[in-house]
Structures are given as C-alpha cells and as structure tokens.
Scaffold this motif. Structure first.
Motif, PDB file in Angstrom:
ATOM      1  N   SER A  86      -6.034   6.305   6.658  1.00 16.59           N
ATOM      2  CA  SER A  86      -5.683   5.876   5.315  1.00 16.59           C
ATOM      3  C   SER A  86      -5.502   4.363   5.232  1.00 16.59           C
ATOM      4  O   SER A  86      -5.150   3.831   4.216  1.00 16.59           O
ATOM      5  CB  SER A  86      -4.433   6.609   4.850  1.00 16.59           C
ATOM      6  N   THR A  87      -5.699   3.665   6.346  1.00 13.31           N
ATOM      7  CA  THR A  87      -5.595   2.215   6.310  1.00 13.31           C
ATOM      8  C   THR A  87      -6.811   1.633   5.604  1.00 13.31           C
ATOM      9  O   THR A  87      -7.937   1.874   6.007  1.00 13.31           O
ATOM     10  CB  THR A  87      -5.560   1.653   7.744  1.00 13.31           C
ATOM     11  N   PRO A  88      -6.593   0.882   4.550  1.00 12.35           N
ATOM     12  CA  PRO A  88      -7.765   0.309   3.883  1.00 12.35           C
ATOM     13  C   PRO A  88      -8.391  -0.764   4.771  1.00 12.35           C
ATOM     14  O   PRO A  88      -7.692  -1.634   5.273  1.00 12.35           O
ATOM     15  CB  PRO A  88      -7.179  -0.290   2.601  1.00 12.35           C
ATOM     16  N   SER A 124      -2.718   8.210  10.076  1.00 14.17           N
ATOM     17  CA  SER A 124      -2.250   6.963   9.503  1.00 14.17           C
ATOM     18  C   SER A 124      -3.370   5.932   9.466  1.00 14.17           C
ATOM     19  O   SER A 124      -3.504   5.153   8.538  1.00 14.17           O
ATOM     20  CB  SER A 124      -1.081   6.386  10.285  1.00 14.17           C
ATOM     21  N   LEU A 125      -4.190   5.945  10.522  1.00 13.89           N
ATOM     22  CA  LEU A 125      -5.273   4.968  10.606  1.00 13.89           C
ATOM     23  C   LEU A 125      -6.308   5.186   9.524  1.00 13.89           C
ATOM     24  O   LEU A 125      -6.780   4.253   8.884  1.00 13.89           O
ATOM     25  CB  LEU A 125      -5.975   5.088  11.967  1.00 13.89           C
ATOM     26  N   LEU A 158      -1.482  12.496  14.313  1.00 10.31           N
ATOM     27  CA  LEU A 158      -0.644  11.755  13.365  1.00 10.31           C
ATOM     28  C   LEU A 158      -1.107  10.317  13.239  1.00 10.31           C
ATOM     29  O   LEU A 158      -1.282   9.795  12.143  1.00 10.31           O
ATOM     30  CB  LEU A 158       0.811  11.761  13.840  1.00 10.31           C
ATOM     31  N   LEU A 159      -1.312   9.698  14.403  1.00 10.32           N
ATOM     32  CA  LEU A 159      -1.719   8.301  14.375  1.00 10.32           C
ATOM     33  C   LEU A 159      -3.083   8.173  13.732  1.00 10.32           C
ATOM     34  O   LEU A 159      -3.350   7.251  12.972  1.00 10.32           O
ATOM     35  CB  LEU A 159      -1.726   7.730  15.793  1.00 10.32           C
TER      36      LEU A 159
END
Lengths: 316, 367, 316
Positions: free
Chosen positions: B15-17, B12-13, B8-9
């Motif tokens: 998709s971090t621009p 999220s990472l 999960l983490l």
C-alpha cells in the motif's frame, strides 16, 4: 521457521508474541527509515498512547472478572473536565490530580453495584453509563474547552531521569496491577470470579464484593488516565475521542485477555497499546497512504488474534 | 509465524505509494479558482439568486421568532463561539429566540434527524452548518416546504435547499491567507505537511484543493510533504504533529493546521520539542487557544474569521430573511454592528476576508 | 405460576407498557407528536437501525455479538458508489454487487468466528476496523453523488402512503419473527445460546447456523446501506459509524439477554420504537440532544432493573 520453534513460541504467552511483533515492526520500519528509531520518536510512541495503556489496565481487570465496560471513554472525558474545572477554579493542583481518581472510583463503584447487586449485565449497565456520561458532559460544559490552566498543572509533561512521566505511570501501574493480580488474594478472586462464578462462590469468594472492587479500581485507574489525558496539552477538550472505549477494549483483548473471563494478564494490554501507537507512527514513516491506515490497523489486529487462536489450538 | 510477519510487512509495502502524488492528499476533486498572487482580486459579481424559497411562509415581519441552530456538532469550541455570537444578536434584536442543539459527533445521519425533529416541532427558522452538503439537502427542502426560513453558515448545503448562506470566507481567500502566511514564515522554498480533521470533511477538502492550486500558481517551489488525519481530537492531533516532526527532522519547516483542534495541538508539539522558530505552525484556530503559543513567541500567527461575528451575522441574516427585507437580487445586507456585508456567489453573504491574528492584536480578542 | 402471570412478567410485556406510557406522556407534552405524519416520518428515520437490529437479535441470542455492522454499512455504501460511478455499471447491478459484498463481509465474520473460534467480540472488533479502513481506502475519501431520481424512491418515497423502506423493514422483521419463533433454525439458535457445547453434542448444526446468522447480518447491513444511500443521496466512507451501539442498545433494551439463549424479535421492535419516540418526543418537548442521550441511558437501566426485580419477585 521450524516446527519446533513454532511450537516453542506457541507455548509462550500472548505477551511474547506481542513483543516479537513490536520488535519486528521496529526493525522493519527502522531499516526503511532510521529516524523511526530516534530517541524522540520512540519517546513519542510511548507517550502518545500512555493514557490508553493505563486505562487498558483497568479494562483488563474488568474483562478478566467476566465483565465489560463500554463507558470508559466517556468517563475519561468527564474526569478530565472535572480535573480542569477544579484547577481553573482555584483549587490546589494536587486536588485536581487526585479528584478524578476518587470520583472515577465512586462512579464506577455505583456501576459495579448495579452489576453485582441489581444483576444488570455489565454491557447494558455501561452502555447506559456511556449515554449518561457523554450526554451529561455536553449539557454541563456546553462544549466549551477549558483553557488558562496554571503552570505546574501539566503532570504529563514532567520528566524524571529524562523520561516523560506518562511512561513512568504506564510502567509503574502495569507492574503494580500485575503484582496485585498475581500475588494477592484479591487478584486470585478476580480470576476465580471470571472463570467460574459458581465455583468461586462455593469456595467462599464473594462475587458481589469482588465485582464492585474491580469496577472501583477500574474507575480510579480511569482517573489516572484522565489526568494524563488532561495534562498533556494546554487546553482540555470537553469531548472525548470518538471510539476511545473500543481502542481500550481492543488493547486489552489483543493483549491476551480472554473476553470470556478468567484469563489474561495486564502486561499484554500495555504491550498492545504500545503496538497500536507504534503502528500509527510507522504508517506515517512508511508513507502508507493515510487513506489505508485503518485497513492496515484492522489487518494487524486480526492477524494478532488469529495467530493467538492458532497458538492456543496447537497447545491447548 | 514468520509467514505471518512477512505477510504483514508485505501488506504494508504494497500500500506504499511508489509515485509522488500529483494531488495533495485530503483535497477534493472540485474545480479550483486561485486568487491573484499579489494585490486585491476584484470582488466577484453576485449573479442571479439561486437559493430556495419557503412555501407559504406566514408573515413574520417584526414578529417574535423561534429559531433553532443546528451546527455540525456540539461540544467543540468553534461552534460554542458561533452560538455565543447568535445569542449576542438575539439579545440586540430582542424579538428572536435561538436555541443551539445538535449531534455530539459530526455525523450526517444524526444531524438530519435533528433537523427533521425541529421541522415537526414547528420552528420559524433553522440555522445550520452542514456535515454534508448533499445529504442534508432533502430535509432542508422539506423545511422550506413547511414554510420555515432556512439559513446556513460555516458549511453550506446545496444552494436550492436553503435561502442564504453566510460564508465566513471564500475558499480561495482562505487558501491565499494560509499560503501567503506560510511562505512569509518558512520562505518560498520550504517544506510543509498538513494536519486535517478527516479527508471526508467538505470544508477542509475544499481549502486543501484551493491551497494546492494557489501554491502551484504563486509559490511553485514550496514543497508539500503529506497530509495526516487527526479527527477532531487534540491528543491525536498532537501525536500526528509529533510524528511528522520526528519523521522529517530538519526537512520539515512548517505545519499547516486545517482545523481549530489541529492547529493548537501542532503548536504544542512544536513547543514541547523546543522547535520554536525552526518549525512554523500556520493554521486556522481560535485566538484563545493560540494565545499561550503566540504570547510566548513560539508561533507567529493564527488565521481565522471572527467566529462570534459569523454566528452574529447568521442570526442577523435570519431576522432579515424572515422580515422579508433581505430579498433575492440584493447586493449587500446590513448586519447590525458589522455594517454592510457583501453578497457573493448568487446567494451567499460574505463575512469578509480571513483575519491573521498576531501578537500585536491577539489579546484584544476573546473567543 | 399461571401462564397469565408468566406472560405479565415477561420483559417484552413490561417494555410494551413502558412504551405506551411514554407514548401518552409525549403526546400530552406536544400536540405535534402523535400525528400520523410524525410517526411515519420517525419510522422512516429508524429503518436502518431497525433492519440491522433484526439479525443482531439472532446474533445476540446465540451469545455472540457483531460490532462490524456499521463498518459493513459504510463499506457497502462506498462500493455502491464506486461500482456505479467509477466502474460505470448500471445502478441495479451496482446494488446487487454491493449486497453481495456485504454478504461476503458477513460470511467472513462467520468464518472467523466458527472456523478459527475467535470470540465474536474480538473478531468483529477487528473487522470493524478492517471494513471501515477498506471503505476509506477504496473511496479515497471521495463522496459519490448525483443518483438518479428513481433510486430516491426507496429512501424518500412512499408506497400506499407509507414510506417505501418501511415495507422492506416490515418484511425483514416478519421473516425474522417467523424464523426465530417457528422454525428448527430458530430453535437451534436458542439452543446455541443456552449451551453451545450441549447443542453441538446433540448433533445440532451449530457451525452452519452461526455462519448463516453472521452472513445474514452482513447482508442486512448492506441492505441498510442501500436504504441509507437512497435516503441521503450521497455516499461517504464514514456512514454508519457508531450505529452498532444504537443497534445493540435497541436489542438489549428489547429484552434479549446478552449472554444468549433468550430474546425475541418483537422485543427488539418495541425497544427500537421506544428509543425512537423518546428521542423524537423529548426533542419536540424542547429537551436538547445531549439531555435526550442521558434519558435514554437511564431508561435502559430502569427497564432492565424493573424486569430483574419482577422476575426475582415472581420466582420467590
């Protein structure tokens, strides 16, 4: 993670899983950006979705009883407008706070009767109510917002011991409903009706009366949610957020209430509502491109549900 | 379990621009045309008429008209006030009946169905604010073919699918008003974030792109932080503004509200955090919604065209189009109490410049 | 009870009578209503909802539900635009890939429901968020426009004087009627809805059947996306949001039991047409959109009430 630990975790409830996920999320985002854990931000995470958490308590009761309600979003909108109109038309503030509870209970008691006595499946009865309430709201208000709310009306902006009132409502109502469901005859009859209506009937529990009561209570809780919704800002919007009913249902089911009825607690749904608020906030803190926000939410919901399923299969 | 969390983490990472974004989030990819930083920009030439023409429209000159107004959605203060302006014009003119009806959500499909049903019911005229300029075009063309007069306001369709469009303010004008006001409040090197409705809303996307172009030209040191979506939902807008405040702390000097829902909610967040004077809110909002914050000196201004006037002008234009007095090639149109309005962009009637309401005059307005 | 009375009290039959009554009531209100042009146009407008309602009937007959159809529609619309414009593929190839993507999305729903045994409501609630999120993320909220003229034939053109998409809809509906009514697959579908455990026990291919049904639901949602894009000649990531409620309303209005095991495609078609002529007819008679919403809600309840009442009366 060792097999034994996995098993131990697995044998605990969905609530524990949610607490673990919430704490992990807080820890991770907190390391990435410490401001996430600031008192202010934690407060807004709890306050922001408090009305959803409150509404999800009632929804959990409905789902545990083996029913569903897709009209709750529209009901909250109608009750918020009623509250606002009362107070702007000179009624005392306490009337504006209490009326939504009474009206909500009355409306949903009628829905409960349709379901219990006229045998209309709950999804149909509430789909119809969704149309009636949301259409009626626009016809009635013409889309005008309600402004000019008097001072002292904003219940959701009050603080007690420096904690905003929505948080107290969320905690208080969760505990109250938890107690109701666990230690009273009524609570047990809700579980009984949800898990096996025939058996419940055989053991002398009135299916009809229980369902009507569940819906009436759900309506009153919806009234509380509506007051929190209406008193958070200086104006009351005369439409409800699109898809609010889905968010509330999602909070209940992610919180571990089985859609098949008979299983679950109200604690899980409150935790799930907090989790959603935390996810919404953390995506902004993590700089996740807002375009991907909903996809990440979807993945998280799916992962929570799949983990729960895997856990049940191991233990069950 | 651990794998799950890691996954999960990780997700999220991923998709971090990593890179700073070149374009402001929420803008569109159309060409921009920023105005001059100071002074009046010359009025643009109207150019040749590019609107459509109804086929075999009956002679409606001076006759009673039945007109339907189909806004993006009903149930929001913004379109309730444009509708009240239309009723005002209808009362004044005496020979036009306007009925407002539309979807309860800003949904392209439902809006098309509404237009279609009213074509069948045989109205004389359709006033619309489009949810999508392209999607609504075919059904509006169908209306023109049925001899119905079609006039847009607030949000345009493709030009040849309607006759005239009453433009509340040119996008570059909106951008200039917003950014000038922001820079005057937070200084020319402040940082700000944007709260918008959704990234797919054409008007908001257009304004954000024009704001970026104008800022790069006139305020290169203003720092854009990010854009968040808040639908047309005031509690969500409040939460999003609150999160921005929590995230950036002292770094955040201003919030730009792109909708009449987002701006008051952002002001509320600033007020509840006791950040009045520290964080500015500049945005589009109805004066009535902003009065509590402006009168208490928490917020300095709100920017908007007069939405009642917008509805009023749209109804006036509809009357004149039906009468045949507003013809292609006109350079101005007289719209009742509003006087002469300028024609711009080939087939648009310009309401004027966006107005900045401040404590000095906001209480003179009631909409 | 004779065979005749059994037919007479069928929900579908009652609905058919209701449909005819509404048709005449609307026609007497407005002489523009009962014209070929208007009716064909209404049929064009209801095609997307109608298409999805066919597989949804199967889904609900098995006792399941698919809330993600609107999001699949949005995702496939966006993918069509992205494949065609951003990747520069020929439009027919983009259409093919988009249909494949929708099929895959439906297959994923099926897998989650069958392999992981997640209740369909939760599974598709999660993918509702996920697929919509993917649509927004992939499109970065940009719309794709400027489709070639030949593509518009599907959504706006006519074939033999009848809207093109209506032929497609008729084909899908005919296949749906045939499969549910006359094939082993159809009988298995009913068997699952009546008693899934028993169906499994008697050796019926429960998992395969459900997997196929959810996959078909995804495929048809993608097909509806193509028709939709062709009709409005643009793609946006918010396309089809909320369509799931319209679809489900049509299906349950059509007499399909939400508990599974009962329902017919014909009923869904009547339910769909009833909704559409109510919307259109009321609008032509000068009732505003929000009023129409209220009426549709009321009709939904009344239809189910009458049906319940008659079946109770006949079983006494």
């Amino acid at each position: 993670m060792s097999r034994r630990l996995t098993h131990t975790l697995g044998s605990l409830g969905q609530e524990i899983l949610l607490v673990v996920v919430i704490l992990a999320l807080f820890a991770f985002v907190g390391v990435y950006n410490p401001r996430f854990l600031s008192e202010n931000n934690l407060t807004s995470i709890f306050v922001g979705n408090a009305y959803i958490a409150v509404a999800a308590i009632g929804m959990s009761l409905v789902i545990i009883s083996g029913n569903i309600d897709v009209s709750i979003g529209a009901l909250i909108g109608v009750l918020a407008v009623i509250s606002g109109l009362l107070v702007t038309n000179g009624y005392p503030i306490w009337v504006a706070w209490l009326a939504p509870l009474v009206v909500g209970a009355a409306i949903n008691a009628v829905v409960g009767c349709l379901i219990a006595y006229a045998r209309v499946p709950s999804i149909i009865a509430t789909l119809a109510m969704l149309s009636i309430l949301s259409g009626g709201l626009i016809t009635f208000t013409g889309g005008q917002w309600i402004s000019g709310l008097p001072a002292g009306y904003q219940l959701a902006q009050f603080r007690l011991l420096n904690v905003p009132s929505p948080v107290w409502f969320m905690i208080g109502m969760t505990i109250l409903a938890g107690f109701l469901m666990r230690y009273t005859t009524f609570g047990r009859s809700v579980y009984a009706v949800g898990s096996n209506p025939e058996a419940a009937r055989a053991s002398g529990i009135s299916y009809k009366a229980t369902v009507v009561k569940v819906f009436a209570i759900h309506g009153a809780i919806g009234g509380v949610a509506a007051v929190l919704f209406a008193t958070q800002l200086q104006v009351i919007q005369s439409t409800t957020p699109v898809g609010l009913e889905l968010v509330i249902i999602t909070a209940s089911v992610v919180g571990g209430v089985s859609i098949l009825g008979g299983v679950g607690t109200v604690f899980g749904s409150t935790l799930a509502a907090i989790l959603f608020a935390a996810i919404g906030s953390s995506l902004i803190f993590l700089n996740v491109s807002a375009y991907w926000l909903r996809a990440v939410q979807g993945i998280l919901i799916l992962a929570t549900v799949l983990a729960d399923m895997a856990r049940r299969r191991r233990t069950g | 379990m651990k794998k799950l969390i890691t996954a999960l983490l990780g997700a999220s990472l991923l998709s971090t621009p990593v890179f700073a974004q070149s374009a402001w989030t929420g803008g569109d990819d159309q060409p921009t045309n920023p105005l001059a930083c100071t002074g009046e920009s010359p009025a643009p030439e109207p150019g040749e008429y590019n609107g459509g023409t109804p086929t075999n429209a009956p002679d409606r000159n001076g006759k009673d008209l039945t007109v339907v107004d189909i806004p993006k959605l009903v149930g929001v203060g913004y379109f309730a006030s444009t509708a009240s302006g239309m009723q005002e014009a209808a009362k004044e003119l005496g020979n036009i009946t306007i009925n407002t009806d539309g979807p309860t959500r800003a949904n392209i499909d439902e809006q098309i169905t509404f237009v279609d049903n009213y074509i069948t019911s045989g109205v004389d005229g359709i006033l619309f604010a489009a949810n999508d300029p392209v999607a609504i075009a075919p059904v509006l063309e169908k209306a023109l073919e049925a001899g119905i007069n079609v006039v847009g306001y607030d949000a345009d369709a493709e030009a040849d699918a309607r006759q005239w469009f009453v433009n509340q303010a040119l996008p570059n004008g909106v951008a200039k008003s917003m950014m000038d006001q922001l820079a005057s409040e937070i200084g020319e090197d402040g940082s700000f974030a944007i709260v918008t409705s959704t990234f797919t809303t054409p008007n908001q996307a257009r304004w954000i792109s024009e704001m970026q172009a104008y800022t790069e030209k006139c305020y290169p040191n203003l720092k854009f932080l990010e854009t968040v979506e808040a639908q047309e939902d005031n509690i969500l807008s409040f939460n999003q503004a609150q999160t921005l405040i929590n995230k950036y702390g002292d770094e955040l000097n201003g919030i730009l509200g792109m909708t009449s829902v987002a701006t008051p909610a952002a002001a509320e967040a600033v007020q509840q955090n006791s950040l009045c004077g520290k964080v500015s809110v500049v945005g589009l909002a109805l004066p009535n919604a902003m009065k509590p914050y402006i009168n208490s000196d928490c917020i300095q201004s709100t920017i908007l065209w007069n939405t009642v006037d917008l509805g009023y002008a749209a109804a006036q234009v509809m009357r004149q189009v039906a009468d045949g007095t507003l013809k292609p090639g006109a350079t101005t149109v007289t719209a009742g109490r509003l006087g002469e309005l300028q024609i711009v962009n080939q087939s648009q009637v310009l309401l004027g410049q966006p107005k900045v309401f401040t404590k000095a005059d906001i209480n003179d307005f009631d909409f | 009870m004779t065979a005749m009375t059994r037919i007479l009290i069928r929900h579908e039959f009652i609905l058919g009578i209701l449909f005819v009554i509404v048709l005449f009531a609307m026609a007497s209100q407005n002489d523009r209503f009962l014209t070929t042009a208007n009716l064909l146009n209404q049929a064009r407008l209801m095609t997307e909802v109608g298409l999805i309602a066919i597989p949804m009937t199967f889904v609900i007959v098995t006792g399941g539900i698919d809330l993600s159809v609107g999001s699949i529609l949005g995702l496939c619309a966006i993918l069509l635009g992205v494949f065609w414009q951003n990747l520069g593929l020929p439009l027919p190839a983009a259409i093919g890939l988009s249909l494949a993507a929708g099929t895959a999305a439906g297959f994923a729903n099926g897998l989650i429901v069958t392999r992981f045994r997640v209740p369909p409501l939760i599974a598709t609630l999660a993918t509702l968020a996920l697929y919509r999120g993917l649509a927004e993320g992939i499109s970065q909220a940009r719309s794709v426009r400027g489709y070639p003229d030949w593509f518009a034939v599907l959504g706006r053109g006519d074939f033999l004087g009848i809207p093109t998409q209506l032929w497609l809809f008729a084909l899908v509906a005919a296949v749906g009627i045939f499969v549910l009514r006359f094939t082993t697959f159809g009988r298995t579908t009913y068997a699952i809805g009546n008693n899934e455990a028993a169906a499994e026990f008697s050796g019926l291919p429960v998992v395969r059947t459900k997997l196929l049904i959810y996959t078909a639901s995804g495929f048809i949602s993608a097909l509806a996306a193509i028709v939709f894009v062709s009709r409005v000649s643009t793609t946006r990531s918010d396309m089809g949001s909320g369509i799931e409620l319209e679809v489900i309303t049509a299906v349950v209005l059509g007499g399909t039991s939400i508990f599974g095991g009962r329902g017919m495609v014909i009923g869904t078609l009547i339910g769909l047409c009833l909704m559409q002529i109510l919307q259109n007819g009321l609008s032509l008679s000068g009732v505003r959109g929000d009023g129409t919403t209220v009426v549709i809600g009321a009709v939904l309840i009344v239809a189910v009430l009458i049906s319940n009442l008659l079946s109770r009366f006949s079983s006494d």
